[in-house]
Design an enzyme around this catalytic site. Structure first.
Site, PDB file in Angstrom:
ATOM      1  N   ASP A   1     -14.098   5.535   4.033  1.00  0.00           N
ATOM      2  CA  ASP A   1     -13.676   5.520   2.577  1.00  0.00           C
ATOM      3  C   ASP A   1     -14.423   3.740   1.875  1.00  0.00           C
ATOM      4  OD1 ASP A   1     -12.058   5.544   0.568  1.00  0.00           O
ATOM      5  OD2 ASP A   1     -10.061   5.447   1.964  1.00  0.00           O
TER       6      ASP A   1
ATOM      7  N   GLY B   1       0.548  -1.087   0.045  1.00  0.00           N
ATOM      8  CA  GLY B   1      -0.645   0.454  -0.329  1.00  0.00           C
ATOM      9  C   GLY B   1       0.688   1.327   0.232  1.00  0.00           C
ATOM     10  N   SER B   2       0.193   2.560  -0.001  1.00  0.00           N
ATOM     11  CA  SER B   2       1.121   3.388   0.271  1.00  0.00           C
ATOM     12  C   SER B   2       1.769   3.833   1.118  1.00  0.00           C
ATOM     13  CB  SER B   2       0.169   4.663  -0.412  1.00  0.00           C
ATOM     14  OG  SER B   2      -1.172   5.025   1.074  1.00  0.00           O
TER      15      SER B   2
ATOM     16  N   VAL C   1       2.508  -5.287   3.076  1.00  0.00           N
ATOM     17  CA  VAL C   1       1.779  -6.326   4.102  1.00  0.00           C
ATOM     18  C   VAL C   1       2.029  -7.720   3.474  1.00  0.00           C
ATOM     19  CG1 VAL C   1      -0.450  -7.546   4.576  1.00  0.00           C
ATOM     20  CG2 VAL C   1      -0.419  -4.464   3.829  1.00  0.00           C
TER      21      VAL C   1
END
Lengths: 345, 448
Positions: free
Chosen positions: B183, B65-66, B70
């Site tokens: 979100d 991810g940004s 993970v």
């Protein structure tokens, strides 16, 4: 014996047979009773197997057919009304059958729930808690019923709902805790509707609830306190929370519970107590109590559960409360409460 | 340029020579290849590095991810599969509100407990490496990844319905805790192997104050395509709960049709389109579903459905027939054969417990294997049928009698039987290699 042979029974016949025979269990004599009882249990088991077995295969509508048969022939009534006369194994199958039928849908309709809501059946189930033999079976069915809003509304709008306040305190532990989990399910499953109920029935409900918090029974007291915290901190019950935390007798009760012997009760009480303190618009009576006890509360909270050093959230909340109480002024405004939360900028 | 590539070349002769060579290659296009005799090549299999993070064994990468990567973990105490979000503090500082968002996410997740909301299990800080590890429940995939794995980019209605119901359950819980997610989108909905949906990424979520009278919000940082008109229009204050309803509506639209209600080449165009409020529902969408979508995508937030209304909507209540095959969790791109997404910590486990191919290890292993052979090759009931009552002192007795004819006395047999005697069949297996014997060990574990 051949008269009652179940081997060749179609589902239709099985339902009819059970409808005919189950009511006779009540009045039959010993020898005859045994015979019928055995056969009933056997048939129930077969019916259950058919009902569940067919669920696996898509497209096969045998289960749907049996289910429709059960609902239209009013078999639910026969089963629930005579539950106590059916033997142990049979009762388990009755629960399985009823719960299966309750889950079935035709399009957007749930015929079984609708059928139950049109009758008194749900109260028969609640009464079941009074009979040790069938209490747990009824509990399982009630919790399945609690999935359906119509049925929960039916229970909440009836005075017999308050029976639960007795059932959760009965001396048999497993029945009491089963009743409590049903009670909790009823109050937490359909949040919005329960919120409306609590607002409308605030006084009777919380008067009863008070007795649970004052119960002699440790388990009841602890569970009730925990549920109270959950209910009040639920955003859907915002109005109820505001009302609850404006009543000085509730604050007194929580302060007493904070000093209980049991650490667990103290801890649960803390989570209700904190709402009183954090409330930015404390009414005068609440403010008076807090002010009168300011020094002792600060002292008490400083030493309160110091062993929970791992629990960051608890410690943050605790120090927040201490700070709040220290800074209490008779007329106070604009103190906003946030649980360990930075404001978004 | 050259100076940069070969720093210090001007000072030393040797390097100058090297540079000559370099230019020579560049000019002629004539590459010099060093020959190494094949017997001089010593092939050393790369040893698998075992990494531990506290009590967790670190496995392969699950995603990126940004904020960081993970990875999969195995809790060596409970043997639970976990996932860890590794956050580099240096990276976080570069993202606007990065650190703050993470801190908020952690504090929110800590107090949440619901089957449809991702659970935060542990947080580990490493000050030395300037890293933070968020250990969470393991999920096999996310909705977005599943959608991307099929050409039509959508789920059959019944499957979408299953996920949607769980999304609403999770969202209702979040709202009941005064949390607005802000979100919601397929990329933030994880799925476990048993089809349980988990709402994740509370990075931009907002918690309402316990005593806030309304769900008023002022900021929205979610993904543009999922934002409601009130945010696209730049309203100062808007209802937070209705933002989540809108983005759940876009999510439902997306997973049932494979499209988005609003499109745009860039965020300005997109927001312009959203604020116009013109969208259409593709053909083939049932009337019931399109009614629900319209309710959730209502332009005016005050008439937009509440979660309660969604729950009571016929499409939500309906049991949808399972007519089309479900979209399955796709295998990982690195390993297309691994349809079940097996644990990525297995190589590490092997490395930990079996080490490299030293002989000692092999012996150890074989011994374990030997003991497991009799019980799994010879079911107990067979012994009973072959033996005569009191003669059976050990399970291996009849085994012995059948296998080797030269055993005379029963007592001897019993004695020998206590020590596992390798039979010929087994020895072959042992020599064939490790992988085979390992397999049989696993199967014997399963049986016992």
């Amino acid at each position: 014996m051949p008269l009652f042979s179940s081997k060749s029974k179609t589902p239709h016949e099985a339902v009819r047979y059970l409808n005919d025979m189950i009511p006779s269990l009540k009045n039959s004599k010993e020898k005859e009773h045994k015979k019928i009882s055995e056969e009933v249990t056997k048939t129930l088991h077969i019916l259950k197997t058919q009902l569940y077995g067919s669920q696996e295969q898509e497209g096969s509508d045998l289960g749907a057919q049996i289910s429709a048969e059960i609902v239209t022939s009013d078999m639910l009534h026969v089963l629930i009304e005579n539950l106590a006369y059916i033997d142990f194994e049979g009762r388990k199958d009755v629960v399985a059958i009823v719960n299966n039928v309750l889950r079935r849908q035709i399009g957007v309709r749930t015929p079984a729930a609708e059928a139950i809501s049109r009758s008194d059946l749900i109260f028969l189930l609640i009464n079941g808690y009074e009979n040790q033999e069938i209490a747990l079976n009824c509990g399982m069915m009630l919790r399945e019923c609690a999935r359906h809003l119509v049925l929960v509304t039916q229970i909440l709008n009836n005075a017999r709902f308050y029976k639960f306040f007795e059932y959760v305190e009965v001396s048999t532990f497993d029945i009491a805790s089963d009743a409590f989990s049903t009670f909790k399910e009823l109050l937490t499953r359909h949040k919005v509707d329960v919120a409306t109920f609590l607002e409308q029935q605030y006084d009777p409900f919380f008067t009863h609830y008070q007795s649970l918090l004052n119960s002699e029974n440790y388990v009841t007291r602890r569970q009730a306190l925990k549920l109270l915290g959950e209910l009040l901190l639920d955003r859907f019950n915002f109005t109820v929370m505001n009302r609850y935390i404006s009543q000085p007798e509730n604050l007194k009760l929580m302060m007493n519970l904070l000093r209980e012997k049991s650490k667990n009760i103290q801890f649960e009480a803390f989570h209700v107590f904190k709402i009183f303190v954090a409330n930015p618009n404390k009414p005068k009576p609440i403010m008076d109590i807090l002010l009168r006890n300011r020094e002792r509360l600060v002292d008490f909270l400083t030493k309160f559960h110091t062993e929970r050093s791992e629990d960051e959230q608890f410690n943050d909340e605790k120090s927040y409360l201490i700070k709040q109480i220290k800074e209490l002024k008779p007329v106070e405004e604009n103190v906003s409460y946030q649980i360990k939360e930075e404001n978004m900028s | 340029m050259d100076q940069e590539e070969f720093p210090g070349t001007s000072n030393e002769d040797q390097n100058a020579a090297a540079m000559d060579m370099f230019y020579g290659i560049a000019d002629d296009g004539d590459l010099v290849i060093h020959r190494v005799e094949s017997d001089q090549v010593v092939y050393k299999p790369q040893r698998h590095k075992v990494k531990m993070l506290g009590k967790y064994l670190v496995g392969g990468m699950l995603g990126e991810g940004s904020y960081g990567t993970v990875k999969e973990l195995l809790d060596t105490e409970s043997l639970c599969r976990r996932a860890v979000k590794i956050l580099k503090k240096r990276k976080l500082r570069k993202i606007p509100n990065g650190e703050q968002n993470v801190r908020r996410e952690i504090s929110l997740l800590k107090r949440l407990q619901h089957r449809n909301v991702i659970q935060l299990i542990d947080v580990i800080h490493n000050e030395e490496k300037q890293k933070m590890y968020m250990i969470m429940e393991y999920c096999a995939s996310e909705l977005q990844e599943m959608l991307d794995s099929v050409p039509e980019k959508k789920f059959p209605v019944w499957q979408a319905h299953g996920y949607f119901c769980q999304l609403i359950n999770g969202l209702e819980y979040l709202h009941s805790q005064g949390i607005i997610h802000k979100d919601i989108k397929p990329g933030n909905l994880l799925v476990t192997n048993d089809e349980c949906l988990k709402i994740t990424d509370l990075g931009v979520a907002e918690a309402l104050g316990q005593f806030a009278r309304t769900d008023e919000c002022r900021t929205g940082q979610g993904s543009p395509a999922f934002q409601p008109p009130e945010i696209a229009n730049g309203q100062d204050v808007f209802s937070g709960f209705k933002v989540d309803v809108w983005s759940s509506g876009v999510t439902l639209y997306n997973i049932t049709t494979g499209k988005y209600p609003y499109d745009g080449d860039n965020i300005y165009k997109l927001f312009e389109n959203i604020s116009k409020g013109d969208y259409s529902i593709p053909e083939g969408v049932s009337e019931m579903l399109s009614d629900l979508l319209k309710g959730m995508l209502a332009y005016d937030a005050t008439v937009r459905y509440t979660l309660q209304q969604i729950r009571q909507h016929p499409w939500f209540i309906k049991q949808h027939p399972r007519v089309f095959a479900s979209v399955k969790i796709p295998p990982r791109p690195e390993d297309p054969d691994d349809v079940l997404r097996t644990m990525t910590v297995i190589p590490s486990l092997h490395a930990m417990h079996y080490g490299d191919d030293s002989e000692e290890d092999e012996e150890d292993e074989d011994q374990i294997h030997e003991f497991s052979v009799p019980c799994h090759d010879e079911p107990n009931d067979e012994h009973v049928s072959l033996s005569f009552g009191n003669e059976v002192r050990d399970h291996t007795v009849p085994f012995e009698q059948r296998q080797s004819h030269d055993v005379v006395g029963e007592d001897d047999g019993a004695l020998q039987g206590a020590v596992p005697v390798p039979n010929s069949d087994y020895e072959m297996k042992g020599k064939k290699g490790k992988s085979r014997s390992r397999k049989s060990k696993f199967s014997s574990c399963k049986q016992s």
